[in-house]
Design an enzyme around this catalytic site. Structure first.
Site, PDB file in Angstrom:
ATOM      1  N   TYR A   1      34.733  46.352  53.131  1.00 53.19           N
ATOM      2  CA  TYR A   1      34.265  47.636  53.673  1.00 53.19           C
ATOM      3  C   TYR A   1      35.399  48.431  54.327  1.00 53.19           C
ATOM      4  O   TYR A   1      35.133  49.267  55.199  1.00 53.19           O
ATOM      5  CB  TYR A   1      33.141  47.403  54.679  1.00 53.19           C
ATOM      6  CG  TYR A   1      31.777  47.201  54.044  1.00 53.19           C
ATOM      7  CD1 TYR A   1      31.183  48.213  53.290  1.00 53.19           C
ATOM      8  CD2 TYR A   1      31.064  46.017  54.222  1.00 53.19           C
ATOM      9  CE1 TYR A   1      29.923  48.056  52.721  1.00 53.19           C
ATOM     10  CE2 TYR A   1      29.794  45.843  53.661  1.00 53.19           C
ATOM     11  CZ  TYR A   1      29.236  46.879  52.907  1.00 53.19           C
ATOM     12  OH  TYR A   1      27.997  46.721  52.358  1.00 53.19           O
TER      13      TYR A   1
ATOM     14  N   ASN B   1      19.863  46.701  54.908  1.00 49.80           N
ATOM     15  CA  ASN B   1      19.152  47.432  53.860  1.00 49.80           C
ATOM     16  C   ASN B   1      19.139  46.679  52.531  1.00 49.80           C
ATOM     17  O   ASN B   1      19.069  47.269  51.463  1.00 49.80           O
ATOM     18  CB  ASN B   1      19.708  48.857  53.730  1.00 49.80           C
ATOM     19  CG  ASN B   1      21.190  48.884  53.402  1.00 49.80           C
ATOM     20  OD1 ASN B   1      21.830  47.844  53.303  1.00 49.80           O
ATOM     21  ND2 ASN B   1      21.738  50.073  53.205  1.00 49.80           N
TER      22      ASN B   1
ATOM     23  N   HIS C   1      23.563  46.371  48.332  1.00 48.09           N
ATOM     24  CA  HIS C   1      24.695  47.305  48.267  1.00 48.09           C
ATOM     25  C   HIS C   1      24.953  47.613  46.798  1.00 48.09           C
ATOM     26  O   HIS C   1      24.770  46.753  45.935  1.00 48.09           O
ATOM     27  CB  HIS C   1      25.954  46.663  48.869  1.00 48.09           C
ATOM     28  CG  HIS C   1      27.204  47.425  48.531  1.00 48.09           C
ATOM     29  ND1 HIS C   1      27.617  48.515  49.252  1.00 48.09           N
ATOM     30  CD2 HIS C   1      28.099  47.277  47.504  1.00 48.09           C
ATOM     31  CE1 HIS C   1      28.719  49.008  48.702  1.00 48.09           C
ATOM     32  NE2 HIS C   1      29.031  48.276  47.642  1.00 48.09           N
TER      33      HIS C   1
ATOM     34  N   GLU D   1      35.574  46.975  43.918  1.00 50.28           N
ATOM     35  CA  GLU D   1      34.586  45.998  44.403  1.00 50.28           C
ATOM     36  C   GLU D   1      34.370  44.852  43.411  1.00 50.28           C
ATOM     37  O   GLU D   1      34.209  43.701  43.810  1.00 50.28           O
ATOM     38  CB  GLU D   1      33.264  46.721  44.692  1.00 50.28           C
ATOM     39  CG  GLU D   1      33.395  47.688  45.870  1.00 50.28           C
ATOM     40  CD  GLU D   1      32.123  48.463  46.175  1.00 50.28           C
ATOM     41  OE1 GLU D   1      31.105  48.285  45.468  1.00 50.28           O
ATOM     42  OE2 GLU D   1      32.150  49.252  47.144  1.00 50.28           O
TER      43      GLU D   1
HETATM   44  P1  CMP Z   1      26.107  50.048  51.904  1.00 45.87           P
HETATM   45  O1  CMP Z   1      25.541  50.706  50.697  1.00 45.87           O
HETATM   46  O2  CMP Z   1      26.472  48.619  51.818  1.00 45.87           O
HETATM   47  O3  CMP Z   1      27.370  50.887  52.397  1.00 45.87           O
HETATM   48  C1  CMP Z   1      27.810  50.867  53.721  1.00 45.87           C
HETATM   49  C2  CMP Z   1      26.814  50.235  54.634  1.00 45.87           C
HETATM   50  O4  CMP Z   1      26.953  50.605  55.985  1.00 45.87           O
HETATM   51  C3  CMP Z   1      25.411  50.698  54.281  1.00 45.87           C
HETATM   52  O5  CMP Z   1      25.001  50.181  53.075  1.00 45.87           O
HETATM   53  C4  CMP Z   1      24.640  50.242  55.495  1.00 45.87           C
HETATM   54  O6  CMP Z   1      24.379  48.838  55.459  1.00 45.87           O
HETATM   55  C5  CMP Z   1      25.666  50.521  56.576  1.00 45.87           C
HETATM   56  N1  CMP Z   1      25.412  51.810  57.210  1.00 45.87           N
HETATM   57  C6  CMP Z   1      25.513  53.019  56.669  1.00 45.87           C
HETATM   58  N2  CMP Z   1      25.223  53.977  57.571  1.00 45.87           N
HETATM   59  C7  CMP Z   1      24.958  53.331  58.701  1.00 45.87           C
HETATM   60  C8  CMP Z   1      24.598  53.754  59.998  1.00 45.87           C
HETATM   61  N3  CMP Z   1      24.454  55.054  60.298  1.00 45.87           N
HETATM   62  N4  CMP Z   1      24.389  52.803  60.909  1.00 45.87           N
HETATM   63  C9  CMP Z   1      24.553  51.496  60.601  1.00 45.87           C
HETATM   64  N5  CMP Z   1      24.898  51.039  59.381  1.00 45.87           N
HETATM   65  C10 CMP Z   1      25.083  51.950  58.450  1.00 45.87           C
END
Ligand code: CMP
Length: 138
Positions: free
Chosen positions: A49, A112, A115, A126
């Site tokens: 990340y 969530n 990814h 990635e």
């Molecule tokens: P991902 O698609 O893995 O890409 C970056 C990740 O950061 C995202 O999914 C979430 O898990 C996390 N993320 C993105 N925005 C936020 C936020 N505002 N607060 C906390 N986590 C976030």
């Protein structure tokens, strides 16, 4: 043909959602061409990340991503990146469309469940981060 990287995140694995996510993938036009389970170290999560290093949620996100095992997959198909992003739904599950993985299973903007790569450049980085060419089936 395009490839994208998918991760079933630690919340998805610990909540036993691997099968449900894969079922949705197998119903889609995407083909799984590589898959493995692994548990990232903090340094590995931070490297993955790195583009988010300056974001306020970086420490929390990388903590979460190394908190348990994940399932990483390479998906292939026409427009694989946008097809998978549509299947996942919006990052914030509250804005995700009906029927998407995040709408159905996510509990939090960070936790969530899945990814997916957001561009061909990030997909190349990635996929290369987790897989070598021998681990991807033709
Ligand atoms: P991902 O698609 O893995 O890409 C970056 C990740 O950061 C995202 O999914 C979430 O898990 C996390 N993320 C993105 N925005 C936020 C936020 N505002 N607060 C906390 N986590 C976030």
């Amino acid at each position: 043909m395009q490839r994208t990287l998918s991760i079933i995140k630690p919340d998805g694995v610990s909540r036993k959602l691997i099968g449900k996510v894969i079922k949705k993938l197998e119903k889609s036009r995407l083909k799984i061409i590589a898959m493995k389970m692994l548990h990232m170290t903090r340094a590995q999560a931070e490297g993955f990340y790195a583009v988010h290093r300056e974001r306020p949620f970086f420490a929390s996100l990388t903590d979460f991503m190394c908190s348990g095992p994940v399932v990483v997959m390479v998906l292939e198909g026409e427009n694989a990146i946008s097809i998978y992003r549509d299947l996942m739904g919006a990052t914030n599950f509250k804005n995700a469309a009906e029927g998407t993985i995040r709408r159905e299973f996510a509990t939090d903007i960070e936790k969530n469940v899945v990814h997916g790569s957001d561009s061909p450049e990030s997909a190349a980085f990635e996929i290369g981060y987790f897989f070598n060419s021998f681990e991807i089936v033709k």
